[in-house]
Design a protein around this motif. Sequence first.
Motif, PDB file in Angstrom:
ATOM      1  N   LEU A 182     -28.061 -30.471  70.345  1.00  0.00           N
ATOM      2  CA  LEU A 182     -27.062 -31.548  70.579  1.00  0.00           C
ATOM      3  C   LEU A 182     -26.600 -31.808  71.765  1.00  0.00           C
ATOM      4  CD1 LEU A 182     -24.927 -30.282  67.468  1.00  0.00           C
ATOM      5  CD2 LEU A 182     -26.879 -31.955  67.368  1.00  0.00           C
ATOM      6  N   ALA A 183     -26.216 -32.889  72.157  1.00  0.00           N
ATOM      7  CA  ALA A 183     -25.334 -33.504  73.398  1.00  0.00           C
ATOM      8  C   ALA A 183     -24.170 -34.315  72.917  1.00  0.00           C
ATOM      9  CB  ALA A 183     -26.369 -34.041  74.347  1.00  0.00           C
ATOM     10  N   LEU A 184     -23.202 -33.970  73.666  1.00  0.00           N
ATOM     11  CA  LEU A 184     -21.981 -34.944  73.388  1.00  0.00           C
ATOM     12  C   LEU A 184     -21.435 -35.659  74.575  1.00  0.00           C
ATOM     13  CD1 LEU A 184     -19.473 -35.314  71.274  1.00  0.00           C
ATOM     14  CD2 LEU A 184     -18.535 -33.545  72.487  1.00  0.00           C
ATOM     15  N   PHE A 185     -21.413 -37.049  74.430  1.00  0.00           N
ATOM     16  CA  PHE A 185     -21.078 -37.942  75.371  1.00  0.00           C
ATOM     17  C   PHE A 185     -19.713 -38.320  75.241  1.00  0.00           C
ATOM     18  CE2 PHE A 185     -25.378 -37.943  75.911  1.00  0.00           C
ATOM     19  CZ  PHE A 185     -25.676 -38.018  77.188  1.00  0.00           C
ATOM     20  N   ALA A 186     -18.583 -38.397  76.226  1.00  0.00           N
ATOM     21  CA  ALA A 186     -17.026 -38.475  76.084  1.00  0.00           C
ATOM     22  C   ALA A 186     -16.897 -40.160  75.674  1.00  0.00           C
ATOM     23  CB  ALA A 186     -16.547 -38.228  77.423  1.00  0.00           C
ATOM     24  N   GLY A 187     -16.949 -40.341  74.157  1.00  0.00           N
ATOM     25  CA  GLY A 187     -16.417 -41.814  73.750  1.00  0.00           C
ATOM     26  C   GLY A 187     -15.321 -41.823  73.091  1.00  0.00           C
ATOM     27  N   GLY A 188     -14.444 -40.689  73.363  1.00  0.00           N
ATOM     28  CA  GLY A 188     -13.136 -40.928  72.273  1.00  0.00           C
ATOM     29  C   GLY A 188     -11.777 -40.815  73.257  1.00  0.00           C
TER      30      GLY A 188
ATOM     31  N   ASN B   6     -16.335 -33.602  84.456  1.00  0.00           N
ATOM     32  CA  ASN B   6     -16.290 -34.993  84.715  1.00  0.00           C
ATOM     33  C   ASN B   6     -17.607 -35.409  85.289  1.00  0.00           C
ATOM     34  OD1 ASN B   6     -13.667 -34.912  83.816  1.00  0.00           O
ATOM     35  ND2 ASN B   6     -12.833 -34.014  85.928  1.00  0.00           N
ATOM     36  N   LYS B   7     -18.401 -36.047  84.331  1.00  0.00           N
ATOM     37  CA  LYS B   7     -19.682 -36.594  84.816  1.00  0.00           C
ATOM     38  C   LYS B   7     -19.845 -38.027  84.422  1.00  0.00           C
ATOM     39  CE  LYS B   7     -23.045 -32.703  85.758  1.00  0.00           C
ATOM     40  NZ  LYS B   7     -21.964 -31.971  86.126  1.00  0.00           N
ATOM     41  N   THR B   8     -20.503 -38.652  85.185  1.00  0.00           N
ATOM     42  CA  THR B   8     -20.575 -40.092  84.720  1.00  0.00           C
ATOM     43  C   THR B   8     -21.785 -40.132  83.587  1.00  0.00           C
ATOM     44  OG1 THR B   8     -22.563 -40.583  86.449  1.00  0.00           O
ATOM     45  CG2 THR B   8     -20.234 -41.023  87.072  1.00  0.00           C
ATOM     46  N   THR B   9     -21.781 -41.068  82.875  1.00  0.00           N
ATOM     47  CA  THR B   9     -22.887 -41.229  81.508  1.00  0.00           C
ATOM     48  C   THR B   9     -24.176 -40.932  82.399  1.00  0.00           C
ATOM     49  OG1 THR B   9     -21.662 -42.919  80.664  1.00  0.00           O
ATOM     50  CG2 THR B   9     -24.015 -42.758  80.050  1.00  0.00           C
TER      51      THR B   9
END
Length: 284
Positions: free
Chosen positions: A79-85, A97-100
């Motif tokens: 799995l991977a999680l991208f900060a969309g919340g 803190n990384k860019t997409t």
Amino acid sequence: MSHSEKHIALVCNPTRENEKALRITSNIEILLSGIDIPHKIFASAWPESFEGFTEAWIIGGDGTINWFINQYPSIQLPLALFAGGTGNDFHWMLYGNKTTEQQVDRVLQSTPQFVDAGTCNEKLFLNGVGIGFDGAIVYDLLGKKKLAGKASYLLSILKHIIGYHEKPCVLKLPNETIEEDCFMISVANAARYGGGFHVAPNAVLTDGLLDINMIGKISPVKRIKYLPVIEKGEHLNLDFIKYRQAQKIIIESSTKLHAHIDGEYFQTDYFDIEILPKRFSFLY
């Protein structure tokens, strides 16, 4: 595995207020298409299973990843999680803190690593369980439009920090029982939640242990004074903090307590909480 062998499921937060998650999903799609990696987006509805996929990338916040692991508790895919919340604490624990674009590069180059999860009354969590004052804050935010980061959380804390009353609790650990009126109990797998509060600064996602912090009776003046200290994770040596590590804990009360699991509200008078070592595999 070569890029051409991958088939990535992009699993987006399916709620109505998911503009941020949809925007990030679109950016990821562009990046993957540019390097010819097969993928499919699930935005409005999620599949029954992920058969045929090699990875699942979740785009959303702490609530989204909690929903995902409870809907697919036996998933074996990396799995991977991208900060969309609005709350992205678990993402921060894995990726900082990384860019997409930076995160896509990192995930594509990563080897899957197992992380612990927890279970509370048979519901899975990754960050932790907050009981008492912490749960009352989440209850106060139900149905309200959340501000970015921890702004909503802070405003609700300021609103309730004086008026919340301690509740009677019994904490049953493997080698100890604590009976006390409690202001707040956190049982954590990860080091932070609540939009950046380091409630369990010593917590490690791979150590097979729960980090337990309990605050008993505490005056309103101390509550206000030490809130910034707790936010920074500098509270473990304070005299009103009881800090323990354990694989399992049972918490009981004579009254129903406000609580949350990874920011998702619930209420009960009985908590059966246990660590599940190496439960999920993440690319980070």
